[in-house]
Enzyme design. Structure first.
Site, short mmCIF file in Angstrom:
data_model
loop_
_atom_site.label_atom_id
_atom_site.label_comp_id
_atom_site.label_asym_id
_atom_site.label_seq_id
_atom_site.Cartn_x
_atom_site.Cartn_y
_atom_site.Cartn_z
N GLU A 119 0.98 -1.04 0.02
CA GLU A 119 0.30 0.08 0.06
C GLU A 119 0.86 1.56 -0.66
O GLU A 119 1.86 1.36 0.52
CB GLU A 119 -0.40 -0.42 1.41
CG GLU A 119 -2.05 1.33 1.16
CD GLU A 119 -2.54 1.26 2.51
OE1 GLU A 119 -3.61 2.35 2.80
OE2 GLU A 119 -2.94 0.04 3.15
N LEU A 120 0.86 2.09 -1.12
CA LEU A 120 1.58 3.33 -1.48
C LEU A 120 1.22 4.39 0.37
O LEU A 120 0.82 4.90 0.29
CB LEU A 120 1.30 3.81 -2.73
CG LEU A 120 2.27 4.98 -2.90
CD1 LEU A 120 3.16 4.69 -3.35
CD2 LEU A 120 1.55 5.94 -3.84
N ASP A 121 2.80 4.48 0.92
CA ASP A 121 2.95 5.33 1.40
C ASP A 121 2.09 4.81 3.58
O ASP A 121 1.89 5.42 3.62
CB ASP A 121 2.51 6.73 1.31
CG ASP A 121 3.46 7.08 0.62
OD1 ASP A 121 4.63 6.67 0.75
OD2 ASP A 121 3.30 8.09 0.14
N GLY A 122 2.11 3.29 2.74
CA GLY A 122 0.54 3.18 4.16
C GLY A 122 1.46 1.63 5.06
O GLY A 122 0.55 1.50 5.85
#
Length: 298
Positions: free
Chosen positions: A240-243
């Site tokens: 998850e991008l930047d998650g």
């Protein structure tokens, strides 16, 4: 500017007999007493101990212990073998790391240099107790600066058509003995295949505006909205991008008088500090990951 450094000169005394133990397991009575007695009976001296429970009734328990053990290198394997019985009894996920074995870092960078420079300064001063094994970049801008420290620099360009091959080359130059990858403003998305090789061992830094702005020119968007707080977040990279699990964050107040360039300057400073902290805590074995959260003993 050129800085000629052959190797990291750390002011710290060698700690050949010190180790760190990290433990996570379901909470229950007797964990601290059992672990402490085990180390005592094996001749170890505990010099620091931290623990945290999410919920005493069925929650997860986390523990970090630093201890000294005479002739650690010779006795470590036997210590680990003996502890496995306790670990199985309590359902522990655990590891023991020798403090004298410096973790090997690979730093990925694009064109922005502020986070990379901060890490190199900390490393040169001996405040980052690790070995920077190499720097990888999709641009050549930082080659001379990195090589002035005696650190290998690998230029691996990336396009939409060559991304898979570029990641194959990155894994090749990294080799099999890198402990953690630091994305020091590396402006490329890491593929799930690459992430799987280094689960919870890739640290990223990004701005964290309140409110958040995605897409291009985030500082211009923030200025147009008149934000009053800007900051940065360091986290482990997941699909998850930047998650991913957050390691460290910081913020600073800004005002209507700060233009876009001033917001960028403030943002760069926060990013540098936050990433350096996160990397230091990782190499000092201060972080335990549970699901998508971290416990950081700092």
């Amino acid at each position: 500017m050129e800085v000629h450094v052959k190797q990291n000169q750390s002011p710290r005394e060698p700690q050949q007999h010190r180790a760190r133990m990290l433990i996570s397991c379901p909470d229950g009575p007797g964990i601290v007493a059992t672990v402490s007695r085990f180390l005592y009976e094996h001749g170890a001296n505990i010099v620091q101990s931290d623990q945290y429970t999410m919920d005493p009734d069925g929650g997860m328990f986390f523990m970090r212990i630093e201890f000294d053990l005479p002739e650690l290198a010779a006795n470590l394997q036997a210590l680990e073998n003996d502890f496995s019985d306790i670990a199985n009894r309590f359902g522990m996920t655990w590891n023991i790391n020798q403090v004298s074995r410096k973790k090997r870092l690979a730093i990925f960078v694009s064109k922005e240099d502020h986070c990379l420079v901060e890490l190199l300064w900390h490393w040169q001063a001996g405040d980052l107790d690790a070995e920077i094994a190499l720097v990888v970049s999709n641009h050549n801008d930082m080659r001379s600066y990195v090589e002035s420290f005696g650190i290998p620099f690998h230029h691996i360009p990336i396009t939409a058509d060559t991304k898979q091959e570029a990641e194959r080359r990155q894994l090749e130059v990294i080799g099999a003995d890198i402990d953690v990858i630091v994305l020091a403003r590396y402006m490329q998305i890491i593929s799930p295949t690459f992430i799987e090789h280094y689960r919870n061992r890739i640290i990223n830094i990004h701005h964290s505006f309140l409110p958040a702005f995605v897409g291009g020119k985030p500082y211009a968007q923030a200025y147009d909205r008149g934000v009053k707080i800007i900051g940065a977040t360091a986290h482990y990279v997941t699909e998850e991008l930047d998650g991913g699990p957050i390691i460290e964050q910081d913020v600073q107040r800004v005002s209507h008088s700060d233009n876009v360039n001033e917001l960028k300057r403030i943002g760069r400073t926060i990013e540098r500090v936050v990433l350096a902290r996160a990397v230091q805590w990782h190499v000092e074995d201060r972080i335990l990951v549970h699901q998508n959260k971290t416990v950081v003993f700092n």
